[in-house]
Scaffold this active site. Sequence first.
Site, PDB file in Angstrom:
ATOM      1  N   ARG A 227     -16.449  12.857 -16.976  1.00 56.74           N
ATOM      2  CA  ARG A 227     -15.635  11.845 -16.314  1.00 56.74           C
ATOM      3  C   ARG A 227     -14.699  11.239 -17.345  1.00 56.74           C
ATOM      4  O   ARG A 227     -15.087  11.034 -18.495  1.00 56.74           O
ATOM      5  CB  ARG A 227     -16.497  10.728 -15.692  1.00 56.74           C
ATOM      6  CG  ARG A 227     -17.199  11.118 -14.395  1.00 56.74           C
ATOM      7  CD  ARG A 227     -16.222  11.318 -13.234  1.00 56.74           C
ATOM      8  NE  ARG A 227     -16.881  11.787 -12.027  1.00 56.74           N
ATOM      9  CZ  ARG A 227     -16.969  13.059 -11.640  1.00 56.74           C
ATOM     10  NH1 ARG A 227     -16.442  14.012 -12.369  1.00 56.74           N
ATOM     11  NH2 ARG A 227     -17.558  13.386 -10.506  1.00 56.74           N
ATOM     12  N   GLU A 255      -2.169   9.389 -17.681  1.00 55.86           N
ATOM     13  CA  GLU A 255      -0.939   9.148 -18.443  1.00 55.86           C
ATOM     14  C   GLU A 255      -1.229   9.060 -19.943  1.00 55.86           C
ATOM     15  O   GLU A 255      -0.476   9.539 -20.773  1.00 55.86           O
ATOM     16  CB  GLU A 255      -0.254   7.847 -17.990  1.00 55.86           C
ATOM     17  CG  GLU A 255       0.291   7.886 -16.575  1.00 55.86           C
ATOM     18  CD  GLU A 255      -0.806   7.715 -15.527  1.00 55.86           C
ATOM     19  OE1 GLU A 255      -1.982   7.505 -15.898  1.00 55.86           O
ATOM     20  OE2 GLU A 255      -0.492   7.820 -14.334  1.00 55.86           O
ATOM     21  N   HIS A 268      -8.538  18.770 -13.784  1.00 53.12           N
ATOM     22  CA  HIS A 268      -9.835  18.633 -13.089  1.00 53.12           C
ATOM     23  C   HIS A 268     -10.203  19.898 -12.307  1.00 53.12           C
ATOM     24  O   HIS A 268     -10.370  19.877 -11.083  1.00 53.12           O
ATOM     25  CB  HIS A 268      -9.827  17.417 -12.139  1.00 53.12           C
ATOM     26  CG  HIS A 268     -11.212  16.981 -11.755  1.00 53.12           C
ATOM     27  ND1 HIS A 268     -11.449  15.955 -10.893  1.00 53.12           N
ATOM     28  CD2 HIS A 268     -12.441  17.464 -12.112  1.00 53.12           C
ATOM     29  CE1 HIS A 268     -12.753  15.800 -10.725  1.00 53.12           C
ATOM     30  NE2 HIS A 268     -13.378  16.714 -11.459  1.00 53.12           N
TER      31      HIS A 268
HETATM   32  P1  NAD Z   1     -27.210  15.896 -14.293  1.00 55.72           P
HETATM   33  O1  NAD Z   1     -27.605  14.668 -13.581  1.00 55.72           O
HETATM   34  O2  NAD Z   1     -27.922  17.170 -13.973  1.00 55.72           O
HETATM   35  O3  NAD Z   1     -27.353  15.663 -15.866  1.00 55.72           O
HETATM   36  C1  NAD Z   1     -26.928  14.501 -16.505  1.00 55.72           C
HETATM   37  C2  NAD Z   1     -27.819  14.319 -17.721  1.00 55.72           C
HETATM   38  O4  NAD Z   1     -27.283  13.241 -18.503  1.00 55.72           O
HETATM   39  C3  NAD Z   1     -29.282  13.954 -17.384  1.00 55.72           C
HETATM   40  O5  NAD Z   1     -30.177  14.869 -17.996  1.00 55.72           O
HETATM   41  C4  NAD Z   1     -29.450  12.563 -17.979  1.00 55.72           C
HETATM   42  O6  NAD Z   1     -30.755  12.349 -18.493  1.00 55.72           O
HETATM   43  C5  NAD Z   1     -28.405  12.585 -19.079  1.00 55.72           C
HETATM   44  N1  NAD Z   1     -27.995  11.271 -19.562  1.00 55.72           N
HETATM   45  C6  NAD Z   1     -27.863  10.115 -18.876  1.00 55.72           C
HETATM   46  N2  NAD Z   1     -27.453   9.139 -19.704  1.00 55.72           N
HETATM   47  C7  NAD Z   1     -27.341   9.683 -20.938  1.00 55.72           C
HETATM   48  C8  NAD Z   1     -26.968   9.179 -22.209  1.00 55.72           C
HETATM   49  N3  NAD Z   1     -26.649   7.889 -22.387  1.00 55.72           N
HETATM   50  N4  NAD Z   1     -26.940  10.031 -23.266  1.00 55.72           N
HETATM   51  C9  NAD Z   1     -27.255  11.338 -23.108  1.00 55.72           C
HETATM   52  N5  NAD Z   1     -27.649  11.868 -21.926  1.00 55.72           N
HETATM   53  C10 NAD Z   1     -27.680  11.048 -20.863  1.00 55.72           C
HETATM   54  O7  NAD Z   1     -25.633  16.051 -14.077  1.00 55.72           O
HETATM   55  P2  NAD Z   1     -24.730  17.353 -14.231  1.00 55.72           P
HETATM   56  O8  NAD Z   1     -24.697  18.077 -12.933  1.00 55.72           O
HETATM   57  O9  NAD Z   1     -25.124  18.075 -15.466  1.00 55.72           O
HETATM   58  O10 NAD Z   1     -23.298  16.662 -14.401  1.00 55.72           O
HETATM   59  C11 NAD Z   1     -22.945  15.995 -15.608  1.00 55.72           C
HETATM   60  C12 NAD Z   1     -21.591  15.336 -15.468  1.00 55.72           C
HETATM   61  O11 NAD Z   1     -20.604  16.309 -15.118  1.00 55.72           O
HETATM   62  C13 NAD Z   1     -21.499  14.255 -14.386  1.00 55.72           C
HETATM   63  O12 NAD Z   1     -20.796  13.151 -14.937  1.00 55.72           O
HETATM   64  C14 NAD Z   1     -20.636  14.843 -13.325  1.00 55.72           C
HETATM   65  O13 NAD Z   1     -19.892  13.868 -12.666  1.00 55.72           O
HETATM   66  C15 NAD Z   1     -19.743  15.755 -14.137  1.00 55.72           C
HETATM   67  N6  NAD Z   1     -19.169  16.867 -13.358  1.00 55.72           N
HETATM   68  C16 NAD Z   1     -17.862  17.172 -13.542  1.00 55.72           C
HETATM   69  C17 NAD Z   1     -17.294  18.218 -12.827  1.00 55.72           C
HETATM   70  C18 NAD Z   1     -15.857  18.604 -13.023  1.00 55.72           C
HETATM   71  O14 NAD Z   1     -15.237  19.080 -12.084  1.00 55.72           O
HETATM   72  N7  NAD Z   1     -15.298  18.476 -14.204  1.00 55.72           N
HETATM   73  C19 NAD Z   1     -18.067  18.932 -11.903  1.00 55.72           C
HETATM   74  C20 NAD Z   1     -19.421  18.619 -11.793  1.00 55.72           C
HETATM   75  C21 NAD Z   1     -19.977  17.570 -12.515  1.00 55.72           C
END
Ligand code: NAD
Length: 294
Positions: A227, A255, A268
């Site tokens: 994000r 921007e 994205h």
């Molecule tokens: P997930 O919930 O499977 O994994 C997130 C991990 O982050 C968890 O294991 C959690 O314990 C860990 N975490 C939480 N706080 C933390 C911290 N302070 N330090 C270190 N680790 C921490 O989620 P995911 O499916 O792996 O997605 C991760 C991110 O990717 C999300 O923010 C999601 O919005 C983003 N995402 C982006 C896209 C994109 O199009 N670019 C697509 C999918 C997901």
Amino acid sequence: MYTVHTLNKISQNGLALLGDAYKVSDELNNADAILVRSAKMHDMVLPESVKAVARAGAGVNNIPIEAYAEKGIVVFNTPGANANAVKELVLCGLLLASRKVVDGINWAKTLESDVAKTVEKGKGAFGGGEILGKKLGVIGLGAIGVMVANAAQALGMEVIGYDPYISVDAAWGLSRHIKHANTLDEIYAEADYITIHVPLLDSTKHMLNKEAFDKMKTGVAVLNFSRDTLVQNEDMKVAIAEGKVAKYVTDFPVEDVLNQENIIAIPHLGASTEESEENCAVMAVKEIKDYLEQ
Ligand code: NAD
């Protein structure tokens, strides 16, 4: 018997997602559940009939979860359904950070005549490095972080992972060759590349800021496919100007970062694959169906 109302963007297999450009309309009246993709739901007044909202994706920042919980509306996301798509683009990001492919392609497009000869003369400006043997720090060992860690290791990188809520031993599917960092500082001190895969929460907002950059190795490459506001963009620009960060690859152009030198901003596209959209839609529909039929 229930109905799932959907607006715009019908996918090929007939499942439908509520996309960005939706309007609140009469179609939602009497809906039992809503499937949403990236639409911001905070200002949307839901009909009383809605019992569940499913987000076809991982992050749920576009959904007012607490307000819905107060009304008894259940929210689902589709954990892991788009993880492979994001992982593949992160691998691309690692290579974009190490090779001047984008600059080289843009330059090649400007060539008009005697192209082969000009390429041989000019390509020296686009030399890069290799990721083999370099150290990758993975922050967050959830669905995406684990896949990225395993894949980077398979490409010959040394990988170190950090997650305060899960150890590398417990992270589902994680290769046993991934080293566990006890603190973020270990990642900052050791990694040549850092990729962040955590949810956006109050506690993680601007996690990668000046304080963090100061602790990183000079010349580190930072990747953010999670994000935008996990990274403090102003601090990032300073870190780049000072040479601390050599490259920032982000899936979130705003921007602040567009057209900045040493920043590669991808529009994205992390989850934008046919397979991922299908996986998310199928999982979201199943979640809603199971919930409404229980
Ligand atoms: P997930 O919930 O499977 O994994 C997130 C991990 O982050 C968890 O294991 C959690 O314990 C860990 N975490 C939480 N706080 C933390 C911290 N302070 N330090 C270190 N680790 C921490 O989620 P995911 O499916 O792996 O997605 C991760 C991110 O990717 C999300 O923010 C999601 O919005 C983003 N995402 C982006 C896209 C994109 O199009 N670019 C697509 C999918 C997901």
